[in-house]
Design an enzyme around this catalytic site. Structure first.
Site, PDB file in Angstrom:
ATOM      1  N   LYS A 130       0.851  -1.196   0.000  1.00 49.25           N
ATOM      2  CA  LYS A 130       0.000   0.000   0.000  1.00 49.25           C
ATOM      3  C   LYS A 130       0.874   1.229   0.000  1.00 49.25           C
ATOM      4  O   LYS A 130       2.026   1.182   0.461  1.00 49.25           O
ATOM      5  CB  LYS A 130      -0.879   0.022   1.249  1.00 49.25           C
ATOM      6  CG  LYS A 130      -2.133   0.853   1.083  1.00 49.25           C
ATOM      7  CD  LYS A 130      -3.214   0.051   0.381  1.00 49.25           C
ATOM      8  CE  LYS A 130      -4.499   0.815   0.285  1.00 49.25           C
ATOM      9  NZ  LYS A 130      -5.590  -0.092  -0.159  1.00 49.25           N
TER      10      LYS A 130
HETATM   11  P1  NAD Z   1     -13.102   7.468  -2.846  1.00 47.68           P
HETATM   12  O1  NAD Z   1     -12.140   8.559  -2.613  1.00 47.68           O
HETATM   13  O2  NAD Z   1     -13.573   7.201  -4.230  1.00 47.68           O
HETATM   14  O3  NAD Z   1     -14.396   7.698  -1.937  1.00 47.68           O
HETATM   15  C1  NAD Z   1     -14.348   7.879  -0.554  1.00 47.68           C
HETATM   16  C2  NAD Z   1     -15.703   8.414  -0.116  1.00 47.68           C
HETATM   17  O4  NAD Z   1     -15.755   8.465   1.307  1.00 47.68           O
HETATM   18  C3  NAD Z   1     -15.985   9.825  -0.619  1.00 47.68           C
HETATM   19  O5  NAD Z   1     -17.354   9.928  -0.980  1.00 47.68           O
HETATM   20  C4  NAD Z   1     -15.718  10.695   0.607  1.00 47.68           C
HETATM   21  O6  NAD Z   1     -16.462  11.883   0.593  1.00 47.68           O
HETATM   22  C5  NAD Z   1     -16.192   9.758   1.697  1.00 47.68           C
HETATM   23  N1  NAD Z   1     -15.641  10.063   3.005  1.00 47.68           N
HETATM   24  C6  NAD Z   1     -14.361  10.351   3.344  1.00 47.68           C
HETATM   25  N2  NAD Z   1     -14.287  10.612   4.659  1.00 47.68           N
HETATM   26  C7  NAD Z   1     -15.531  10.440   5.152  1.00 47.68           C
HETATM   27  C8  NAD Z   1     -16.123  10.553   6.426  1.00 47.68           C
HETATM   28  N3  NAD Z   1     -15.390  10.934   7.468  1.00 47.68           N
HETATM   29  N4  NAD Z   1     -17.418  10.267   6.553  1.00 47.68           N
HETATM   30  C9  NAD Z   1     -18.170   9.927   5.490  1.00 47.68           C
HETATM   31  N5  NAD Z   1     -17.693   9.823   4.267  1.00 47.68           N
HETATM   32  C10 NAD Z   1     -16.397  10.082   4.102  1.00 47.68           C
HETATM   33  O7  NAD Z   1     -12.443   6.182  -2.193  1.00 47.68           O
HETATM   34  P2  NAD Z   1     -12.813   4.648  -2.465  1.00 47.68           P
HETATM   35  O8  NAD Z   1     -11.866   4.124  -3.459  1.00 47.68           O
HETATM   36  O9  NAD Z   1     -14.281   4.505  -2.670  1.00 47.68           O
HETATM   37  O10 NAD Z   1     -12.377   4.039  -1.053  1.00 47.68           O
HETATM   38  C11 NAD Z   1     -13.280   3.965   0.044  1.00 47.68           C
HETATM   39  C12 NAD Z   1     -12.859   2.826   0.943  1.00 47.68           C
HETATM   40  O11 NAD Z   1     -12.870   1.621   0.186  1.00 47.68           O
HETATM   41  C13 NAD Z   1     -11.444   2.961   1.507  1.00 47.68           C
HETATM   42  O12 NAD Z   1     -11.402   2.393   2.790  1.00 47.68           O
HETATM   43  C14 NAD Z   1     -10.626   2.123   0.557  1.00 47.68           C
HETATM   44  O13 NAD Z   1      -9.425   1.670   1.139  1.00 47.68           O
HETATM   45  C15 NAD Z   1     -11.597   0.997   0.297  1.00 47.68           C
HETATM   46  N6  NAD Z   1     -11.330   0.222  -0.913  1.00 47.68           N
HETATM   47  C16 NAD Z   1     -11.307   0.818  -2.136  1.00 47.68           C
HETATM   48  C17 NAD Z   1     -11.013   0.028  -3.247  1.00 47.68           C
HETATM   49  C18 NAD Z   1     -11.023   0.597  -4.640  1.00 47.68           C
HETATM   50  O14 NAD Z   1     -10.859  -0.198  -5.589  1.00 47.68           O
HETATM   51  N7  NAD Z   1     -11.221   1.889  -4.837  1.00 47.68           N
HETATM   52  C19 NAD Z   1     -10.752  -1.335  -3.106  1.00 47.68           C
HETATM   53  C20 NAD Z   1     -10.814  -1.908  -1.839  1.00 47.68           C
HETATM   54  C21 NAD Z   1     -11.098  -1.112  -0.751  1.00 47.68           C
END
Ligand code: NAD
Length: 467
Positions: A130
Site C-alpha cells: 500500500k
Molecule cells: P473514494 O475517494 O472514491 O471515496 C471515498 C468516499 O468516502 C468519498 O465519498 C468521501 O467523501 C467519503 N468520506 C471520506 N471521509 C468520510 C467521512 N469521514 N465520513 C463519510 N464519508 C467520508 O475512495 P474509495 O476508493 O471509494 O475508497 C473507500 C474505501 O474503500 C477505503 O477504505 C478504501 O481503502 C476501500 N477500498 C477501495 C477500493 C477501490 O478499488 N477503490 C478497493 C478496496 C477497498
C-alpha cells in the site's frame, strides 16, 4: 519551505473519522489493530511456528519519501509519501495509493498487511502492499496533483515494478491518477510493456472492463453469497432489503447502484460533508448526478439531512461502511441497528466493536473478504496487460463472481470448522504449552484471518525458508 499540510486556500477539510467519543477507550492506531487481529487469529493455528508468525505479521519493508512540488504561483511545498510492502510470499506486492491528509506510516503499514490477507482470502497470486501521500487533494489543482503523482512515482523508482509491487487506486485516487503513474513509469522504462505496473487504469490505456465497479460488485457478490448461506436468519436475498452506505465514492456510490439493481432500497448515504436519508429509498443514479453537480450528496432533493455518526446507527438490513477506518467502535457498536455489515472500506470496525457485534449476533463481512473484488479484478487487469488482451465485461464479472463466491464459502466454512474443532485446537495449544485464555468461537473476520494466514504460511513452507 512550506509543508503540504498547510492549506493553500481555506476550504473545509475532510474529518478523518478516527476520534472516538471516549478517547481513552480504544487504541485506534490501524497498524496496532492489524497486528492485534493477526495475533488473535494466530492463536487458532497452533502449528504456526512463532518465528514464522512474526515474519508473516511484520511488513517486509516501508519506504518513506520526502519530495517537493512547485505550485503555479512559485510556492514550493514539501510532501511526505510512503510505500509499504507487507508480504511477497504469495507473489508481488499489490495495493492502492491513497491521497489523504490523514495518511501516516502506520496507516499505510496496516493497509498493506490487510492487502496480504485479502489477496490470500480471494486466492489471487499477490502479496500485500500500500502507498499514500499525506495531503488533501481537494486543496490543490489538477496540475499540482499531477506533479505530486509524478514526483512520488519517480522517487519510488524501481521499488515498484510490474513483477515486484503493483499500485492501484484508493481514497482520492482514480483512473486518471493511475494513467499518470503508468506514464511516469513508462518514461523511466522505455522499450518494455509497462502496462502491468499499475491497475485501475482507464479503459483505453490497458484498464479492465469491470474494474471501476469491481470493489462494489465484489461486495455485492459476497453479501449475496453470505445471505444465501444463511448468515442472517430470515433474509436470503437483497430483495426489498434496506441499505445504508457511509462514503459515496468509488466503492460506496457504485455499491448503491448495484445493490439497488438487485431490489434493495438505499435509504441513506453520506460523504465528507454529511449524509442524506429517505426511508422510501434514494435513486442512486440521481444521487450520483447530484454529487457530480454539487460536490456532495448533501441537499439531494426529497431527502433529509443526517450526520455521519447517526447514519451508522440507522435501522437497516445492510450497513455498508465505504469511507475510512475506525468508524464502528466500542462507543457506537451497541447502537448499530443493522442485520449484517458488509465492509466495503478497509478497517472500518475496531476489534472492540467486533466483539460487541459478534455478541449481538450481527455478522460482519470483513474488509479482507467484502472489498476483495477490487484486487481480484486488478489481478485480471494485470493478466490481460501481460497477455496484451482485453476480456469482455461478462467474462470479467463471471470470473469475479466465481472468486467471490469461493472466498465467501471458504470464510464461512472456516468459521464452521473452527467451531467444530475448538477443543482439539485447545488441546494442541496446551500440549505445546502455549499461553493465553481459552479459545472461543470466531467471528467472520477471525475466520478470514485464520484462512488467510494458513494459506500464506503454507506457501512459505512450500517455497522453503531461503537459504
Ligand atoms: P473514494 O475517494 O472514491 O471515496 C471515498 C468516499 O468516502 C468519498 O465519498 C468521501 O467523501 C467519503 N468520506 C471520506 N471521509 C468520510 C467521512 N469521514 N465520513 C463519510 N464519508 C467520508 O475512495 P474509495 O476508493 O471509494 O475508497 C473507500 C474505501 O474503500 C477505503 O477504505 C478504501 O481503502 C476501500 N477500498 C477501495 C477500493 C477501490 O478499488 N477503490 C478497493 C478496496 C477497498
Amino acid at each position: 519551505m512550506a509543508t503540504a499540510t498547510k492549506p493553500k486556500k481555506s476550504r473545509p477539510t475532510d474529518r478523518k473519522p478516527t476520534t472516538p467519543a471516549s478517547p481513552a477507550a480504544e487504541d485506534l492506531n490501524p497498524f496496532h489493530i492489524a497486528q492485534r487481529q493477526f495475533d488473535a487469529a494466530a492463536r487458532y493455528l497452533p502449528d504456526l511456528a512463532p518465528g514464522l508468525a512474526r515474519f508473516l505479521k511484520q511488513p517486509e519493508r516501508l519506504i518513506s519519501l520526502e519530495f517537493p512540488i512547485e505550485l503555479a504561483d512559485g510556492t514550493v511545498l514539501n510532501f511526505t509519501g510512503y510505500r509499504c510492502l507487507h508480504s511477497t510470499v504469495r507473489g508481488p506486492g499489490k495495493g492502492g495509493i491513497r491521497y489523504h491528509q490523514g495518511v501516516t506510516a502506520d496507516e499505510v503499514r496496516a493497509l498493506a498487511s490487510w492487502m496480504t490477507w485479502k489477496c490470500a482470502v480471494a486466492d489471487v497470486p499477490f502479496g500485500g502492499a500500500k502507498g499514500g501521500v499525506c495531503f488533501n487533494p481537494k486543496e490543490f489543482t489538477t496540475s499540482d496533483i499531477r506533479k505530486v503523482t509524478r514526483r512520488f512515482i519517480a522517487a519510488l523508482g524501481d521499488n515498484i515494478g510490474p513483477h515486484t509491487d503493483i499500485p492501484a487506486p484508493d481514497v482520492n485516487t482514480d483512473g486518471g491518477t493511475m494513467a499518470r503513474i503508468y506514464d511516469t513509469y513508462a518514461m523511466m522504462h522505455p522499450g518494455m510493456n509497462c502496462l502491468p505496473i499499475v491497475t485501475g487504469k482507464p479503459l483505453d490505456l490497458g484498464g479492465s472492463l469491470g474494474r471501476r465497479e469491481a470493489t462494489a460488485r465484489g461486495c455485492l457478490y459476497a453479501t449475496q453469497r453470505a445471505l444465501q448461506r444463511g448468515a442472517v436468519k430470515g433474509m436470503s436475498s437483497l430483495k426489498n432489503a434496506t441499505v445504508v452506505i457511509q462514503g459515496f465514492g468509488n466503492a460506496g456510490a457504485i455499491a448503491a447502484e448495484l445493490f439497488h439493481e438487485q431490489g434493495a432500497r438505499i435509504i441513506a448515504a453520506s460523504d465528507t460533508r454529511g449524509g442524506i436519508v429517505r426511508t422510501e429509498g434514494l435513486d442512486p443514479k440521481a444521487v450520483i448526478a447530484h454529487k457530480q453537480k454539487t460536490g456532495s450528496v448533501v441537499g439531494f432533493p426529497g431527502s433529509k439531512p443526517i450526520s455521519n455518526e447517526d447514519i451508522l446507527t440507522l435501522k437497516c438490513d445492510v450497513l455498508i461502511p465505504a469511507a475510512l477506518e475506525n468508524v464502528i467502535r466500542s462507543d457506537n457498536a451497541e447502537d448499530i441497528n443493522a442485520r449484517i455489515i458488509a465492509e466495503a472500506a478497509n478497517g472500518p470496525t475496531t476489534p472492540e466493536a467486533d466483539h460487541i457485534l459478534f455478541a449481538r449476533g450481527i455478522p460482519v463481512l470483513p474488509d479482507i473478504l467484502a472489498n476483495a473484488g477490487g484486487v481480484t479484478v486488478s489481478y485480471f487487469e494485470w493478466v490481460q496487460n501481460i497477455e496484451n488482451e482485453q476480456w469482455d465485461e461478462e467474462e470479467v464479472n463471471g470470473k469475479l463472481l466465481k472468486k467471490m463466491q469461493r472466498a465467501t464459502d471458504a470464510v464461512l466454512d472456516t468459521q464452521e470448522q473452527i467451531k467444530a474443532s475448538l477443543s482439539s485446537i485447545e488441546n494442541k495449544r496446551r500440549a505445546a504449552k502455549m499461553e493465553g485464555p481459552r479459545l472461543t468461537q470466531v467471528d467472520l473476520r477471525m475466520a478470514a484471518y485464520i484462512l488467510a494466514i494458513g494459506r500464506v504460511a503454507k506457501v512459505a513452507f512450500e517455497r522453503g525458508i531461503w537459504p
